[in-house]
Design a protein around this motif. Structure first.
Motif, short mmCIF file in Angstrom:
data_model
loop_
_atom_site.label_atom_id
_atom_site.label_comp_id
_atom_site.label_asym_id
_atom_site.label_seq_id
_atom_site.Cartn_x
_atom_site.Cartn_y
_atom_site.Cartn_z
N LYS A 1 0.87 -1.17 0.00
CA LYS A 1 0.00 0.00 0.00
C LYS A 1 0.91 1.22 0.00
N VAL A 2 1.08 1.82 -1.19
CA VAL A 2 2.08 2.86 -1.38
C VAL A 2 1.43 4.24 -1.43
N PRO A 3 1.73 5.13 -0.48
CA PRO A 3 1.27 6.52 -0.59
C PRO A 3 1.98 7.21 -1.75
N MET A 4 1.20 7.80 -2.65
CA MET A 4 1.75 8.43 -3.86
C MET A 4 1.59 9.95 -3.77
N TRP A 5 2.64 10.65 -4.15
CA TRP A 5 2.65 12.11 -4.16
C TRP A 5 3.01 12.59 -5.57
N TRP A 6 2.54 13.78 -5.89
CA TRP A 6 2.90 14.45 -7.13
C TRP A 6 3.95 15.50 -6.80
N TYR A 7 5.07 15.46 -7.52
CA TYR A 7 6.20 16.34 -7.23
C TYR A 7 6.52 17.17 -8.45
N ARG A 8 6.47 18.47 -8.29
CA ARG A 8 6.82 19.37 -9.40
C ARG A 8 8.02 20.21 -8.96
N LEU B 1 -1.68 12.30 -3.84
CA LEU B 1 -2.61 11.71 -4.80
C LEU B 1 -3.52 10.68 -4.15
N GLY B 2 -2.96 9.85 -3.29
CA GLY B 2 -3.72 8.77 -2.67
C GLY B 2 -2.84 7.55 -2.48
N ASP B 3 -3.40 6.51 -1.88
CA ASP B 3 -2.68 5.26 -1.68
C ASP B 3 -3.00 4.29 -2.82
N GLU C 1 11.92 -5.88 -5.97
CA GLU C 1 13.36 -5.76 -6.15
C GLU C 1 13.88 -4.42 -5.64
N TYR C 2 13.01 -3.44 -5.50
CA TYR C 2 13.42 -2.15 -4.95
C TYR C 2 13.46 -2.16 -3.42
N LYS C 3 12.87 -3.20 -2.80
CA LYS C 3 12.85 -3.32 -1.33
C LYS C 3 12.30 -2.04 -0.70
N LEU C 4 11.07 -1.71 -1.11
CA LEU C 4 10.46 -0.47 -0.66
C LEU C 4 10.06 -0.49 0.79
N GLY C 5 9.56 -1.65 1.28
CA GLY C 5 9.06 -1.68 2.65
C GLY C 5 7.65 -1.15 2.73
N ARG C 6 7.05 -1.31 3.89
CA ARG C 6 5.64 -0.93 4.06
C ARG C 6 5.46 0.54 4.42
N ARG C 7 6.54 1.27 4.65
CA ARG C 7 6.41 2.67 5.05
C ARG C 7 6.93 3.62 3.99
#
Length: 421
Positions: free
Chosen positions: A108-115, A160-162, A231-237
């Motif tokens: 469950k990945v929180p997504m942000w928009w970055y400009r 943006l959302g999860d 493969e990126y080993k993102l983790g849950r946080r």
């Protein structure tokens, strides 16, 4: 002798039971913790149910995290594992956090928009309206503002959302799902007739650059679109932000993406930030970077000075040929910008000074002066708080009437070391 015992209501836990504290949310104040005694063999899911019932919280859209040693929420606890398997001990504090965990094998990945700031970042140079974000999520847009005249170091983020996605999915698939969310947001913004709506359109996931975030800043560049998320080993946080591009890019493993800023002569400020792709195939050396910067700005390499910016310290560290005059043995070991003191990585900001127009040694800006002064005031406040707490503690002990043990007279100490020759 001298131990302090507490008398507590209730039957004492057995050898197979755990005495735990738990609280709602992450902002836990002293005295708000609740207590529970559970069997160490129960699962996290069963423990969560017991805690929800005792705290009177409805529904099942919650999960558990363990409070770590610095009183912050740790990684989410797997609901299928038992407390004993996770090495939960009596006296530990568990936190009830809103939001249900995704199934095993999903993220469950929180997504942000970055400009990033610059000529193409049309809405990065202005604050986002406070009424725009709540229609998308309870989180608001997060513009990180600097002082006037220091536009290049601003960071603008919009939540943006999860996105719930399988660990087997590729980075391209994650971008595609995020684009769908973004199109919904774009339609809402256009319907609200906001002035920056024209700069929000995204044509393709290939025109997005993905970053893993740390402390609400882009930190690690996720390069390969076909690479699986596990493969990126993102983790849950881990939180991810997406940056729009003018054209597709294909960065290799030897390429480093840097934000370069040309200092304006006679002013303590910089021009718009530009992306520089530095090929490190010939080594992470200061000379290689200086040559790449000089070629990018069409300047003589001997007529430029460069420095890396450390935003957390508001400091610039010049990158010069400081190791040219040392021995070859030391040069081979030290001549790399990957290690200290630079620790250069993707996304770092590099300031460039044109010595043909500006021979000042200073790289700092007005924003840096303000940031350092704020840090100094914060440090003084913490020091005064520690001194007040120390004085209060000494008063308590002095008024307690505890008899102090008299010290004997001091005597000199002589140490004789034998000869081993």
């Amino acid at each position: 002798m001298g131990s302090l015992l507490g008398l507590c209501l209730g039957k004492a836990p057995t050898s197979s039971q755990l005495f735990l504290f738990f609280a709602l949310g992450t902002d836990v104040q002293p005295g708000e913790e609740m207590e529970v005694i559970v069997e160490e063999t129960i699962s996290v899911r069963e423990c969560l149910k017991i805690m929800l019932e005792k705290s009177g919280q409805p529904g099942d859209m919650w999960h558990l995290r363990k409070m770590d040693w610095c009183y912050e929420a740790g990684e989410p606890l797997c609901e299928d594992a038992t407390l004993k398997e996770l090495k939960i001990c009596s006296g530990d504090t568990l936190l009830l956090i809103e939001g249900k965990l995704p199934p095993r094998g999903f993220l469950k990945v929180p997504m942000w928009w970055y400009r990033p700031p610059g000529p193409s970042g049309q809405w990065a140079s202005q604050d986002l309206p406070s009424h725009a974000a709540p229609q998308v999520s309870s989180r608001q847009a997060v513009p990180t503002r600097g002082a006037p005249g220091h536009v290049p170091l601003e960071v603008s983020l919009l939540y943006l959302g999860d996105v719930e996605i399988s660990e087997e999915a590729t980075l391209r698939e994650l971008k595609s799902q995020s684009v769908l969310i973004w199109h919904v947001l774009h339609a809402m913004v256009r319907a609200m007739a906001l002035p920056f709506a024209s700069g929000l359109a995204v044509q393709s996931p290939a025109l997005l650059r993905a970053w893993a975030m740390e402390s609400k800043r882009p930190s690690r560049l996720l390069r390969t679109n076909g690479c699986r998320l596990k493969e990126y080993k993102l983790g849950r946080r881990t939180e991810i932000c997406l940056e729009p591009l003018q054209k597709e890019e294909n960065l290799g493993p030897q390429d480093v993406l840097l934000r370069t800023q040309l200092r304006i002569p006679g002013e303590r400020t910089y021009g718009p930030a530009e992306d520089l792709v530095w090929d490190t195939a010939r080594g992470w050396t200061a000379g290689s970077l200086r040559q790449s910067v000089a070629n990018f700005y069409s300047l003589p390499v001997e007529k430029i000075e460069i420095a890396k910016y450390f935003p957390e310290k508001f400091e610039w560290l010049p990158i010069s040929s400081w190791n040219q005059q040392i021995t070859k043995r030391k040069k081979k070991k030290q001549d790399t910008l990957q290690g200290g003191p630079y620790y250069l990585k993707d996304g770092d900001t590099i300031g460039i000074k044109n010595l043909l127009l500006d021979d000042d040694d200073d790289f700092s800006t007005v924003r840096d002066d303000i940031g350092k002064e704020n840090q100094r005031q914060l440090g003084l406040g913490r020091k005064k708080s520690r001194e007040a707490l120390r004085a209060q503690s000494s008063d308590v002990f002095s008024n307690a009437g505890t008899p102090t043990r008299s010290r004997g007279p001091e005597a000199s100490l002589s140490i004789h070391v034998g000869s081993f020759r």
